[in-house]
Design an enzyme around this catalytic site. Structure first.
Site, PDB file in Angstrom:
ATOM      1  N   ASP A 197     -17.730  27.287  54.644  1.00 44.38           N
ATOM      2  CA  ASP A 197     -17.771  25.849  54.419  1.00 44.38           C
ATOM      3  C   ASP A 197     -19.116  25.435  53.827  1.00 44.38           C
ATOM      4  O   ASP A 197     -20.170  25.931  54.233  1.00 44.38           O
ATOM      5  CB  ASP A 197     -17.541  25.147  55.762  1.00 44.38           C
ATOM      6  CG  ASP A 197     -17.350  23.651  55.633  1.00 44.38           C
ATOM      7  OD1 ASP A 197     -16.437  23.237  54.899  1.00 44.38           O
ATOM      8  OD2 ASP A 197     -18.108  22.906  56.275  1.00 44.38           O
ATOM      9  N   ASP A 232     -12.135  30.287  58.461  1.00 41.69           N
ATOM     10  CA  ASP A 232     -13.212  29.396  58.056  1.00 41.69           C
ATOM     11  C   ASP A 232     -14.469  29.699  58.864  1.00 41.69           C
ATOM     12  O   ASP A 232     -14.398  29.908  60.078  1.00 41.69           O
ATOM     13  CB  ASP A 232     -12.805  27.936  58.293  1.00 41.69           C
ATOM     14  CG  ASP A 232     -12.872  27.100  57.032  1.00 41.69           C
ATOM     15  OD1 ASP A 232     -13.994  26.962  56.496  1.00 41.69           O
ATOM     16  OD2 ASP A 232     -11.842  26.598  56.577  1.00 41.69           O
ATOM     17  N   HIS A 288      -7.327  21.025  51.462  1.00 44.93           N
ATOM     18  CA  HIS A 288      -7.214  20.022  52.518  1.00 44.93           C
ATOM     19  C   HIS A 288      -8.091  18.797  52.287  1.00 44.93           C
ATOM     20  O   HIS A 288      -8.013  17.847  53.063  1.00 44.93           O
ATOM     21  CB  HIS A 288      -7.571  20.653  53.861  1.00 44.93           C
ATOM     22  CG  HIS A 288      -8.987  21.148  53.930  1.00 44.93           C
ATOM     23  ND1 HIS A 288      -9.446  22.195  53.168  1.00 44.93           N
ATOM     24  CD2 HIS A 288     -10.051  20.719  54.644  1.00 44.93           C
ATOM     25  CE1 HIS A 288     -10.724  22.401  53.422  1.00 44.93           C
ATOM     26  NE2 HIS A 288     -11.116  21.517  54.310  1.00 44.93           N
ATOM     27  N   ASP A 289      -8.914  18.813  51.246  1.00 45.04           N
ATOM     28  CA  ASP A 289      -9.803  17.685  50.958  1.00 45.04           C
ATOM     29  C   ASP A 289      -9.415  16.918  49.702  1.00 45.04           C
ATOM     30  O   ASP A 289     -10.073  15.925  49.363  1.00 45.04           O
ATOM     31  CB  ASP A 289     -11.252  18.181  50.781  1.00 45.04           C
ATOM     32  CG  ASP A 289     -11.892  18.611  52.085  1.00 45.04           C
ATOM     33  OD1 ASP A 289     -11.507  18.074  53.140  1.00 45.04           O
ATOM     34  OD2 ASP A 289     -12.766  19.495  52.053  1.00 45.04           O
ATOM     35  N   GLU A 319     -17.287  27.773  49.592  1.00 47.97           N
ATOM     36  CA  GLU A 319     -17.030  26.409  49.125  1.00 47.97           C
ATOM     37  C   GLU A 319     -18.288  25.909  48.427  1.00 47.97           C
ATOM     38  O   GLU A 319     -19.326  25.700  49.061  1.00 47.97           O
ATOM     39  CB  GLU A 319     -16.677  25.484  50.282  1.00 47.97           C
ATOM     40  CG  GLU A 319     -16.343  24.070  49.793  1.00 47.97           C
ATOM     41  CD  GLU A 319     -16.187  23.054  50.903  1.00 47.97           C
ATOM     42  OE1 GLU A 319     -15.452  22.064  50.687  1.00 47.97           O
ATOM     43  OE2 GLU A 319     -16.793  23.230  51.977  1.00 47.97           O
TER      44      GLU A 319
END
Length: 528
Positions: free
Chosen positions: A197, A95, A325-326, A264
């Site tokens: 991100d 990330d 993960h969100d 993302e």
């Protein structure tokens, strides 16, 4: 290019494997589980942040881009993990969090120390509005204003997430170069690329204009949903920043060892696909999550796929994702039976799939008692609904990976940081490995089958199907048929073929001009 022929497996490091008995997963734990990933059949792993951090947002508040937080281990642990992953033929993506840092990052500590500090312009500072309040009406993703007043200097700083996550000023060339140097630090160590991100948030409106109201917003909904985000998302300057990041990756790329950027980006398709031209190899396509899993009908899924395919140029490579993960777990959204069907969909569409750890076990959302909530979004927005009508808390999809029936499911030797899934004694990797008709084995079969050239590179075409079915061709050799209902269905085939895989894992047989599907069944038919 390798990233066109692989499956990316997302690991949330806190929840994958604890190696030192503190209840939190770490890099050494991931290294120990590399054989599991190799056996599963994935080709790349993506690690959510493990950087040095105060952990206000569990690593997405970075205090040092070039070091490992002691919770997760050391740089030596990372190097060993990377070396062994490569020895197994696994690529490693990490990330990158370039939009914001921790408020404990040395850059921000300098920036907030005085208005004339050389790093003042590394972050976004504004005078109070005419009423003494925030400079404008921008809202944080985590609730409340996106501005916090710094009493010492009398100005507000921007943070699109927590107040402890101040936004960097990407218009400052020194900031961009500092981030690019952080990228080079990891690229020199040998990482194969980055998942970037909130890539679409790097730039903000230069005039800092108020955002217009959202006519669809209602009290009790997500705070940030009050407004339409014309001035905080997808600004024109972003494309230039993406191109510069791509140049850094290209410095380290060579044939067969390309360094890849996964971005993302939560945007409609017409905006999303522009990021290909900007230089992002794989702008994350979340439409199956937000338009598909909330409206799981075959005609809707076909529409999502066809729209995406129609907007891609010959140089753009598609990608798909069903969880992360969100977002709530796949099995909890669709139910376990349709989660199996969704897995067949993901791994047989054209493009690179990303798979979230534990979904190969049909792992459900965890059950988090109020006194064990960890997620800052949940703690700040209790009682509210998120952007898509879902609770904002992300703890349920981050629970520890259940490995076996030993204490704490083999994840740790002590109570984990989040509760295990309640059914872990029966829903764990070891139990499913022993069951040839488990979800784990379905995923393994799909990943092996996906190596066929028609499934890797063959074109996509929708096949006309009856109500409740979704069917499509891949290349010249395969037809995939998915039954979205709990009733038996029949599908006319253009030619005879052979069922080579069923989600029920009990069927390999010749078929004529009519294919019969059982309730909640997906099949792959090899034509001819």
């Amino acid at each position: 290019m390798w990233w066109k022929e692989t499956v990316i497996y997302q690991i949330y490091p806190r929840s994958f494997q604890d190696s030192n008995g503190d209840g939190i997963g770490d890099l050494e734990g991931i290294r120990q589980r590399l054989p599991y990933l190799k056996d599963l059949g994935v080709g790349a792993i993506w690690l959510s942040p493990f950087y040095k951090s105060p952990m206000k947002d569990f690593g997405y508040d970075v205090a040092d881009y070039c070091d490992v937080d002691p919770i997760f281990g050391t740089l030596e642990d990372f190097d060993r993990l990377l070396r062994e992953a490569h020895a197994l033929g696994l690529k490693v993506l990490i990330d990158l969090v370039p939009n914001h840092t921790s408020d404990q990052h040395p850059w921000f500590l300098e920036s907030r120390s005085s208005r004339d500090n050389p790093k003042r312009d590394w972050y976004i500072w504004k005078d109070p509005g005419p009423d003494g309040g925030p400079p404008n009406n921008w809202q944080s993703f985590f609730g409340g204003p996106a501005w916090t007043l710094d009493e010492h200097t009398g100005q507000y700083y921007l943070h699109q997430f927590l107040p402890e996550q101040p936004d960097l000023n990407w218009r400052n060339p020194a900031v961009r170069e500092a981030i690019y140097e952080a990228m080079r630090f990891w690229l020199r160590r040998g990482v194969d690329g980055f998942r970037v991100d909130v890539l679409w948030l790097l730039a903000e409106d230069l005039l800092f204009r108020d955002e217009p109201g959202n006519p669809d917003w209602r009290p009790g909904m997500w705070d940030r949903g009050r407004h339409l985000h014309l001035f905080t998302e997808d600004q024109p300057e972003t494309y230039a920043y993406v191109r510069e990041m791509r140049y850094v990756l290209d410095e380290f790329s060579q044939p067969g060892q390309e360094r890849v950027m996964v971005g993302e980006i939560y945007l409609p398709y017409p905006q999303l696909v522009r990021y290909y031209q900007a230089g992002c190899h794989l702008p994350f396509n979340f439409h199956l999550i937000f338009r598909g899993l909330t409206d799981w009908r075959p005609e809707n899924i076909a529409r999502i796929v066809e729209e995406y395919e129609s907007l891609l140029t010959p140089w753009d490579w598609p990608n798909w994702v069903l969880g992360n993960h969100d977002q709530p777990r796949l099995a909890s959204r669709l139910g376990e039976a349709q989660a199996w069907v969704a897995a067949m969909l993901l791994f047989t569409l054209r493009g690179t799939p990303t798979w979230y750890y534990g979904d190969e076990l049909a792992l459900p959302n965890g059950e988090i008692p109020p006194d064990r909530i960890q997620d800052p979004a949940a703690l700040r927005q209790k009682g509210r609904l998120g952007e898509h009508g879902l609770p904002p808390g992300r703890d349920p999809e981050r629970t520890p990976m259940p490995w076996d029936t030993s204490p704490y499911a083999g994840f740790s030797t002590v109570e984990p940081w989040l509760p295990l899934n309640p059914d872990w004694p029966v829903r764990n990797a070891a139990a499913q490995e022993k069951d040839p008709k488990s979800m784990l084995h379905l995923v393994k079969h799909l990943l092996r089958l996906r190596q066929d050239p028609d499934l890797l590179h063959g074109r996509y075409r929708t096949h006309q199907a009856a109500n409740g079915l979704y069917a499509y061709f891949r290349g010249e050799g395969f037809l995939i048929a998915l039954n979205f209902t709990d009733r038996e269905k029949a599908l006319d085939l253009p030619q005879e073929g052979r069922v080579v895989l069923s989600t029920h894992l009990d069927r390999e047989e010749a078929v004529g001009n009519t294919l019969r599907l059982r309730p909640d069944e997906g099949v792959v038919v090899r034509l001819g």
